[in-house]
Design a protein around this motif. Structure first.
Motif, PDB file in Angstrom:
ATOM      1  N   ALA A   1     -20.784 -39.187  34.387  1.00 29.45           N
ATOM      2  CA  ALA A   1     -19.815 -39.258  33.436  1.00 29.45           C
ATOM      3  C   ALA A   1     -18.871 -40.626  33.660  1.00 29.45           C
ATOM      4  N   SER A   2     -18.916 -40.803  34.914  1.00 32.23           N
ATOM      5  CA  SER A   2     -17.945 -42.085  35.296  1.00 32.23           C
ATOM      6  C   SER A   2     -18.427 -43.233  34.670  1.00 32.23           C
TER       7      SER A   2
ATOM      8  N   THR B   1     -12.603 -30.141  36.868  1.00 31.42           N
ATOM      9  CA  THR B   1     -13.375 -29.576  37.805  1.00 31.42           C
ATOM     10  C   THR B   1     -12.540 -29.338  39.090  1.00 31.42           C
TER      11      THR B   1
ATOM     12  N   GLN C   1     -24.941 -32.737  36.444  1.00 32.38           N
ATOM     13  CA  GLN C   1     -25.162 -32.015  37.761  1.00 32.38           C
ATOM     14  C   GLN C   1     -24.222 -30.677  38.044  1.00 32.38           C
ATOM     15  N   LYS C   2     -23.498 -30.408  36.936  1.00 30.94           N
ATOM     16  CA  LYS C   2     -22.653 -29.203  36.823  1.00 30.94           C
ATOM     17  C   LYS C   2     -23.503 -28.219  36.287  1.00 30.94           C
TER      18      LYS C   2
ATOM     19  N   ASP D   1     -14.501 -35.300  27.840  1.00 35.37           N
ATOM     20  CA  ASP D   1     -15.455 -35.187  29.232  1.00 35.37           C
ATOM     21  C   ASP D   1     -15.487 -33.580  29.204  1.00 35.37           C
TER      22      ASP D   1
HETATM   23  C1  LIG Z   1     -18.304 -34.528  38.003  1.00 39.49           C
HETATM   24  C2  LIG Z   1     -17.143 -34.985  36.923  1.00 39.49           C
HETATM   25  C3  LIG Z   1     -17.181 -36.368  36.678  1.00 39.49           C
HETATM   26  C4  LIG Z   1     -17.883 -37.379  37.134  1.00 39.49           C
HETATM   27  O1  LIG Z   1     -19.360 -37.313  37.200  1.00 39.49           O
HETATM   28  P1  LIG Z   1     -20.551 -38.525  37.712  1.00 39.49           P
HETATM   29  O2  LIG Z   1     -21.613 -37.860  37.117  1.00 39.49           O
HETATM   30  O3  LIG Z   1     -20.471 -38.192  39.061  1.00 39.49           O
HETATM   31  O4  LIG Z   1     -20.011 -39.861  37.155  1.00 39.49           O
HETATM   32  C5  LIG Z   1     -16.395 -36.897  35.345  1.00 39.49           C
HETATM   33  N1  LIG Z   1     -15.721 -35.787  34.858  1.00 39.49           N
HETATM   34  C6  LIG Z   1     -15.752 -34.509  35.321  1.00 39.49           C
HETATM   35  C7  LIG Z   1     -14.651 -33.668  34.646  1.00 39.49           C
HETATM   36  C8  LIG Z   1     -16.465 -34.101  36.119  1.00 39.49           C
HETATM   37  O5  LIG Z   1     -16.396 -32.705  36.554  1.00 39.49           O
END
Ligand SMILES: *Cc1c(COP(=O)(O)O)cnc(C)c1O
Length: 360
Positions: free
Chosen positions: A76-77, A152, A195-196, A172
């Motif tokens: 997501a970054s 999160t 990964q969540k 996001d």
């Molecule tokens: C974990 C998370 C991110 C970052 O995700 P990456 O895959 O490590 O870049 C960004 N936004 C939210 C809301 C997250 O929970």
């Protein structure tokens, strides 16, 4: 073999059935004589895996036909940068809602490329609330409005979808995608690190309305250009093939559970059980306002931070792991994504009751 109840915020638990399926198919996928990890991403075997994953995600989320679904890398970054690069077009500002750590990171990246108007900011209350629709100071000239439906780390979740008129809404959804049904048509773009609630790390899913493609600034690197990725079916470069495959197994698993309506019911019940213990006495506390409480990430505090170590140790003895809150918040955090069985939440609830009784 023992599998603990792992309350990690991410990488997080995957359904055991999915890992077992991946294990069965590990050495020889469907008689191909290859592991999925060894396949050409352009071969017919892998293409069928990739297509099915996309089709199943479209079914599960009822994604309209005028949206592209991309399977990208960089987490997501990377989208924090790709969003302004791809979506500003001829505009020079974007609206951002600041509700916590992840919003702040998205804002910091966007500031490299444009004027960021922070249209609501809950930092004063320690990021414990959700701003109301009425409080959003939206700008009609903004290229888009960005927000984080579920923070999160803080465990703060919007209980509504912001109304932004003609300005595209970007979400996001890293920690809330697939947790319940949502109306995709309300969004210009949805993105989520895998990964969540999707699968293994290494993958980021982007769902974007087609008319928003094709506006990337000339300086956008090709791998970061959403239109380039869309017109190459997310295979402009070699995608995260194995993560994409496992994500596909997760989508199949969600269908078998009854889809997002069923997931939503289970998730709501799981969250309510935890909040009931937190609110049920004066031992545990929640830092989050009631209307902003997340179904996915449940932070809670003990009466005294000196008790934290004993709480975590006793929990680990019962196979309840990774409950320590994020270092920036303290206390505890139970992340209870789709793959956390209700029995895991029940085990945590019963441990919380016992711990409070023994200390009290
Ligand atoms: C974990 C998370 C991110 C970052 O995700 P990456 O895959 O490590 O870049 C960004 N936004 C939210 C809301 C997250 O929970």
């Amino acid at each position: 073999m023992t599998r603990h109840y792992n309350f990690s915020a991410g990488p997080a638990m995957l359904p055991t059935a999915v890992i077992e399926r991946a294990q069965q198919e590990m050495l020889d996928w469907h008689g191909s004589g290859m592991s999925v990890m060894e396949m050409s991403h352009r071969g017919k075997e892998y293409m069928s895996i990739a297509d099915k994953a996309e089709k199943d995600l479209r079914d599960v989320m009822s994604i309209p036909d005028n949206y592209k679904v991309l399977f990208l890398q960089g987490g997501a970054s990377a989208q924090f940068t790709m969003i302004p690069l791809n979506l500003l077009g001829d505009k020079d500002s974007a609206d951002y809602i600041n509700t916590g750590v992840w919003s702040k990171k998205a804002i910091a990246e966007a500031k490299r490329y444009c004027t960021v108007n922070v249209v609501a900011d809950t930092s004063e209350g320690g990021f414990s609330t959700v701003p109301t629709q009425e409080s959003l100071q939206l700008n009609p000239d903004a290229a888009y409005v960005h927000y984080t439906p579920n923070e999160t780390i803080g465990g703060v979740e919007f209980d509504y979808i912001p109304e932004t008129g003609d300005v595209p809404l970007i979400a996001d959804m890293s920690s809330t995608i697939l947790s319940r049904p949502i109306d995709v048509s309300k969004f210009g773009m949805i993105y989520a690190g895998a990964q969540k609630n999707i699968g293994p790390a290494g993958l980021c899913i982007v769902i974007i309305r087609e008319d928003l493609l094709g506006k990337a600034s000339a300086s956008t690197p090709a791998v970061f250009n959403l239109e380039t990725q869309a017109s190459n079916d997310s295979m402009y470069n070699t995608p995260a093939t194995y993560s994409w495959y496992v994500a596909g197994l997760v989508f199949e698993w969600i269908k078998e559970q009854g889809g997002l309506a069923a997931m939503g019911e289970i998730n709501q019940r799981k969250a309510e059980k935890l909040y009931a213990v937190i609110d049920g006495g004066d031992f545990y506390g929640s830092p989050v306002a009631k209307n902003g409480r997340s179904w996915m990430n449940v932070p809670f505090t003990l009466p005294d931070a000196d008790m934290d170590a004993a709480f975590l140790k006793g929990a680990a003895e019962r196979g309840l792991i990774t409950l320590k809150g994020h270092r920036s918040v303290g206390g505890m955090r139970a992340s209870i994504y789709n793959a956390m069985p209700e029995a895991g939440v029940d085990a945590l609830v019963s441990y919380m009751h016992d711990f409070a009784k023994n200390q009290g």
